[in-house]
Scaffold this motif. Structure first.
Motif, mmCIF file in Angstrom:
data_model
loop_
_atom_site.group_PDB
_atom_site.id
_atom_site.type_symbol
_atom_site.label_atom_id
_atom_site.label_comp_id
_atom_site.label_asym_id
_atom_site.label_seq_id
_atom_site.Cartn_x
_atom_site.Cartn_y
_atom_site.Cartn_z
ATOM 1 N N CYS A 3 0.827 -1.211 0.000
ATOM 2 C CA CYS A 3 0.000 0.000 0.000
ATOM 3 C C CYS A 3 0.861 1.260 0.000
ATOM 4 O O CYS A 3 0.570 2.226 -0.724
ATOM 5 N N GLU A 4 1.924 1.255 0.802
ATOM 6 C CA GLU A 4 2.783 2.429 0.893
ATOM 7 C C GLU A 4 3.583 2.639 -0.394
ATOM 8 O O GLU A 4 3.820 3.774 -0.822
ATOM 9 N N ILE A 5 4.000 1.556 -1.030
ATOM 10 C CA ILE A 5 4.742 1.650 -2.294
ATOM 11 C C ILE A 5 3.862 2.252 -3.379
ATOM 12 O O ILE A 5 4.274 3.173 -4.112
ATOM 13 N N LEU A 6 2.636 1.753 -3.509
ATOM 14 C CA LEU A 6 1.740 2.257 -4.553
ATOM 15 C C LEU A 6 1.376 3.719 -4.298
ATOM 16 O O LEU A 6 1.260 4.507 -5.244
ATOM 17 N N TYR A 7 1.232 4.094 -3.041
ATOM 18 C CA TYR A 7 0.952 5.500 -2.730
ATOM 19 C C TYR A 7 2.140 6.380 -3.120
ATOM 20 O O TYR A 7 1.970 7.435 -3.746
ATOM 21 N N ALA A 8 3.339 5.943 -2.759
ATOM 22 C CA ALA A 8 4.533 6.736 -3.084
ATOM 23 C C ALA A 8 4.722 6.871 -4.589
ATOM 24 O O ALA A 8 5.227 7.893 -5.068
ATOM 25 N N ALA A 9 4.308 5.846 -5.342
ATOM 26 C CA ALA A 9 4.466 5.883 -6.797
ATOM 27 C C ALA A 9 3.285 6.553 -7.494
ATOM 28 O O ALA A 9 3.346 6.791 -8.713
ATOM 29 N N GLY A 10 2.195 6.830 -6.770
ATOM 30 C CA GLY A 10 1.021 7.453 -7.383
ATOM 31 C C GLY A 10 0.277 6.524 -8.318
ATOM 32 O O GLY A 10 -0.249 6.956 -9.347
ATOM 33 N N ILE A 11 0.208 5.240 -7.954
ATOM 34 C CA ILE A 11 -0.420 4.227 -8.810
ATOM 35 C C ILE A 11 -1.559 3.561 -8.043
ATOM 36 O O ILE A 11 -1.373 3.124 -6.900
ATOM 37 N N GLY A 12 -2.728 3.486 -8.654
ATOM 38 C CA GLY A 12 -3.864 2.837 -8.021
ATOM 39 C C GLY A 12 -3.678 1.332 -7.952
ATOM 40 O O GLY A 12 -3.082 0.733 -8.854
ATOM 41 N N PRO A 13 -4.180 0.673 -6.903
ATOM 42 C CA PRO A 13 -3.963 -0.772 -6.752
ATOM 43 C C PRO A 13 -4.597 -1.622 -7.845
ATOM 44 O O PRO A 13 -4.144 -2.734 -8.106
ATOM 45 N N SER A 14 -5.638 -1.115 -8.503
ATOM 46 C CA SER A 14 -6.315 -1.903 -9.531
ATOM 47 C C SER A 14 -5.681 -1.750 -10.914
ATOM 48 O O SER A 14 -6.087 -2.419 -11.864
#
Length: 288
Positions: A177-188
């Motif tokens: 979750c923290e990686i995707l937030y830092a990269a600005g990428i939605g989980p889906s």
């Protein structure tokens, strides 16, 4: 328990045990099938303790390695021996392994991990480790290396791909979750929809988030690192003030926490997206 916490534990145990002889190995009777192999390590020296992803790896000087993966809570206690005449340690409760070192202290495992023993030379050939992905805490990871890790997963959501230990070792749901937030990428977001810039951001985020978690666990072994989105549903995003949400849009079997403002989903329109914008009567006509 995620890769950075295992790595911090490995560093702590390595400082205490590397180069030291194990005088005795005690295990509960009839608890582990590997009792005989474990006790063959008595009288041997620990060469190195390291980690790869979620695996804690012990190397001994006679070419035998232990590989342990936590299957639930565990801890490793280093306990001084008050008297050299102390007898066999008590293994009551959940203590599953006790190592007496130089007759001066004991290292005790409390918990129930998956334990494998193998020759050091062939350990990477066993099924559990043969197909495991690279550990970003050990192997440099850039956009090209990340693309290789995620190959053949182009249609899978990035959230699910990051949790696959066969692709990248050591990432758990919190780090995901923290990686995707830092990269600005939605989980889906599907892996195949990540362009070059997104892959570069993702690779950098993996290194940054796991590295920060490792530095945190070196100082605070049992407490999780601070989170910006994980387990913060309903709170405000510090960057854009949007409400953090949680759902299973990553289709990875776990909940994903993310900011819909900073992590706008990227996906191709489909029938369900079209129907969601129509009134019921219009939608029925469109389908018909």
């Amino acid at each position: 328990m995620e890769g950075p916490q295992i790595r911090a534990l490995a560093e702590r145990l390595n400082r205490a045990l590397a180069g030291k002889m194990i005088d005795r190995v005690d295990t509960p009777a009839n608890r582990w099938q590997a009792n005989v192999v474990l006790k063959h390590c008595a009288g041997r020296s620990v060469k190195q303790i390291t980690s790869h992803g979620r695996w804690l790896i012990w190397h001994f000087d006679h070419g035998v390695s232990w590989m342990l993966e936590p299957t639930g809570p565990w801890r490793w206690d280093i306990v001084p021996i008050a008297k050299k005449s102390d007898g066999q340690p008590s293994l009551a409760g959940r203590k599953l392994l006790s190592l007496t070192v130089l007759n001066s202290f004991r290292v005790q495992l409390v918990g129930k991990p998956l334990l494998l023993t193998q020759s050091t030379e062939t350990m990477w050939q066993i099924a559990e480790l043969r197909d495991i992905g690279p550990d970003p805490l050990s192997t440099p990871l850039d956009a090209l290396a990340l693309s290789r890790c995620l190959a053949r997963a182009w249609h899978a959501p990035i959230a699910r791909s990051l949790l696959s230990q066969r692709r990248i070792a050591g990432i758990g749901n919190r780090s995901k979750c923290e990686i995707l937030y830092a990269a600005g990428i939605g989980p889906s977001t599907a892996v195949g929809q990540l362009d070059e810039a997104a892959r570069q951001r993702l690779a950098a985020a993996i290194i940054a988030v796991l590295g920060a978690a490792l530095r945190h666990h070196r100082l605070h072994e049992d407490t999780p690192p601070p989170a910006r989105v994980y387990d913060r549903a309903g709170q405000r995003c510090a960057a854009c003030n949007s409400i953090i949400v949680s759902d299973r849009s990553g289709r990875d079997g776990t909940w994903s926490w993310y900011c819909p403002g900073c992590q706008a989903p990227v996906h191709e329109p489909n029938l369900f997206d079209y129907l969601s914008t129509q009134t019921p009567a219009t939608a029925v006509t469109a389908v018909a």
